[in-house]
Enzyme design. Structure first.
Site, short mmCIF file in Angstrom:
data_model
loop_
_atom_site.label_atom_id
_atom_site.label_comp_id
_atom_site.label_asym_id
_atom_site.label_seq_id
_atom_site.Cartn_x
_atom_site.Cartn_y
_atom_site.Cartn_z
CB CYS A 82 -4.81 2.18 2.14
SG CYS A 82 -4.59 3.55 3.31
CG HIS A 193 -0.28 0.60 3.73
ND1 HIS A 193 -0.46 1.18 2.49
CD2 HIS A 193 -0.76 1.50 4.63
CE1 HIS A 193 -1.00 2.37 2.63
NE2 HIS A 193 -1.20 2.59 3.92
CD GLU A 195 1.59 -1.27 0.45
OE1 GLU A 195 1.38 -0.05 0.61
OE2 GLU A 195 0.69 -2.14 0.53
#
Length: 213
Positions: A82, A193, A195
């Site tokens: 990010c 992202h 995750e």
């Protein structure tokens, strides 16, 4: 092996660490200790929020110099996530203009206003949600991930890299060619992202753990 998530006070630290723990049995630590960061086998540079705040906290925690040294040394794999991707470039338009780490040539630009899709639908900024990423160059971190796979984004600013060879993936948003995956040498960085990007995001993190540049 130790994977150090660099804690300078900004970013989804625990979410990233949990996702890494999900894909490996190696030790994952969140730390701002320079000795632990230097001693780690792999590094993750997260980032979330305004670039001015991220760069400011990197300075405040006295980690900017260390991160710059590690980038220059190219001694171990580093994954930027990010704003951690944006920080690698020379300058961002955000907050009236902010100088960044300057590891890679290029700028961070705002998407602008009044964006329209090809169907004439008004698009929102920030760009939030799932979007396809076109792989521009082969890389070990793309292993097991199809070209055009979808990843989760939340951003109003995007990287415009200065060199084609530093661009490993891009996404189109209202005709803007956003360079959302960049890198060089032992450094790989993504605007999205991983995750929060389901199977393909976890695959990318697993590839990072197994990467031997």
């Amino acid at each position: 092996m130790t994977i150090a998530v660099i804690d300078y006070g900004m970013g989804n630290l625990h979410s990233v660490a949990k996702a890494l723990e999900h894909v490996t049995h190696e030790n994952v630590t969140i730390t701002r200790d320079p000795r632990a960061i230097r001693g780690a086998s792999r590094l993750v540079l997260p980032g979330q929020g305004a670039i001015r705040d991220c760069m400011g906290e990197l300075e405040r925690t006295e980690l900017r110099g260390l991160v710059s040294e590690l980038l220059d040394e190219q001694a171990k794999p580093l994954l930027g996530i990010c704003v951690g991707q944006q920080m690698l470039f020379e300058r961002s338009e955000e907050n009236g203009g902010v100088d960044c780490l300057g590891f890679l040539p290029g700028r961070v630009r705002h998407f602008g206003r009044g964006l329209l899709s090809t169907d004439g639908e008004r698009l929102k900024v920030p760009h939030m949600g799932w979007n396809r990423v076109v792989q521009r160059h082969a890389h070990p971190l793309w292993d097991g991930i199809e070209d055009g796979a979808r990843f989760y984004f939340v951003h109003s600013y995007y990287v415009e890299a200065g060199l084609e060879g530093d661009i490993f993936g891009a996404t189109d948003y209202a005709g803007v060619d956003a360079h959302v995956v960049t890198g060089r040498g032992t450094v790989f960085a993504v605007q999205f992202h991983p995750e929060k990007s389901a199977r393909d995001g976890l695959q990318l993190l697993e590839n990072f753990v197994n990467w031997a540049p």
